[in-house]
Design an enzyme around this catalytic site. Structure first.
Site, PDB file in Angstrom:
ATOM      1  N   GLU A  81      26.538  -9.549 -24.805  1.00 10.11           N
ATOM      2  CA  GLU A  81      27.038  -8.381 -24.089  1.00 10.11           C
ATOM      3  C   GLU A  81      26.144  -8.120 -22.891  1.00 10.11           C
ATOM      4  O   GLU A  81      24.921  -8.120 -23.002  1.00 10.11           O
ATOM      5  CB  GLU A  81      27.048  -7.151 -24.997  1.00 10.11           C
ATOM      6  CG  GLU A  81      27.567  -5.925 -24.299  1.00 10.11           C
ATOM      7  CD  GLU A  81      27.651  -4.703 -25.200  1.00 10.11           C
ATOM      8  OE1 GLU A  81      27.897  -3.615 -24.656  1.00 10.11           O
ATOM      9  OE2 GLU A  81      27.476  -4.829 -26.420  1.00 10.11           O
ATOM     10  N   ASP A 139      25.139  -1.660 -33.940  1.00  9.76           N
ATOM     11  CA  ASP A 139      24.797  -2.846 -33.154  1.00  9.76           C
ATOM     12  C   ASP A 139      25.344  -4.122 -33.804  1.00  9.76           C
ATOM     13  O   ASP A 139      25.703  -5.074 -33.119  1.00  9.76           O
ATOM     14  CB  ASP A 139      23.272  -2.953 -33.002  1.00  9.76           C
ATOM     15  CG  ASP A 139      22.667  -1.659 -32.518  1.00  9.76           C
ATOM     16  OD1 ASP A 139      22.424  -1.532 -31.306  1.00  9.76           O
ATOM     17  OD2 ASP A 139      22.448  -0.767 -33.356  1.00  9.76           O
ATOM     18  N   ASP A 186      24.274  -8.591 -29.352  1.00  8.28           N
ATOM     19  CA  ASP A 186      24.222  -7.265 -28.741  1.00  8.28           C
ATOM     20  C   ASP A 186      22.752  -6.977 -28.471  1.00  8.28           C
ATOM     21  O   ASP A 186      22.015  -6.600 -29.376  1.00  8.28           O
ATOM     22  CB  ASP A 186      24.816  -6.211 -29.677  1.00  8.28           C
ATOM     23  CG  ASP A 186      24.716  -4.807 -29.096  1.00  8.28           C
ATOM     24  OD1 ASP A 186      24.901  -4.657 -27.873  1.00  8.28           O
ATOM     25  OD2 ASP A 186      24.433  -3.867 -29.861  1.00  8.28           O
TER      26      ASP A 186
END
Length: 154
Positions: free
Chosen positions: A64, A137, A7
């Protein structure tokens, strides 16, 4: 087969490892101080991801693709952070797979507009873990890895 989910973020970049065969789960993150210059954050993420890849030797890496809103400055910063992740992975000879936030939320929660807390709740139940006071996160990074596992049928 060890999957690394990332992430990418300008304040916190998190990694989540899932091995679908052994059910082993690990995670880590790097957090920057508010006043850290952008070029230091980019290089810090690059070094962090490079070290993580060398230490854990994941088979595949999923990242992501950040959602870009109307703030062009934020979009540029997140693109640079994501590029640091991609370059670190490619330098280590790893394949990169990218998933949008909507794809991740759909895979984890069955609902593409789920919020981060819903994703975390479902992820903790699915993986039978408690992330306690870890940043959101971290659950996002694990969700990226799990999305890749679901998508590839691993």
């Amino acid at each position: 087969m060890l999957i690394l989910g990332v992430d990418p973020g300008s304040s916190i970049t998190a990694c989540g490892f899932i091995d679908p065969s052994t059910k082993k789960i690990e995670f880590d993150f790097i957090k920057f101080k508010q006043k850290t210059p952008q070029e230091e954050r980019i290089f810090g993420v690059f070094e962090f991801i490079s070290q993580i890849i060398r230490a854990f030797k994941p088979h595949e890496i999923a990242v992501e693709s950040p959602f870009y809103s109307v703030n062009i400055k934020s979009a540029m910063v997140l693109s640079q952070i994501k590029a640091a992740v991609i370059i670190a992975a490619k330098q280590e000879g790893k394949n990169i797979f990218q998933y949008t936030p909507r794809q991740i939320k759909q895979a984890i929660c069955g609902y593409g507009a789920a919020d981060k807390n819903q994703v975390r709740f479902v992820l903790e139940k699915t993986l039978n873990i408690d992330l306690g006071d870890m940043p959101l996160d971290v659950s996002d990074a694990l969700a990226v890895a799990l999305t890749h596992i679901y998508t590839k049928g691993l």
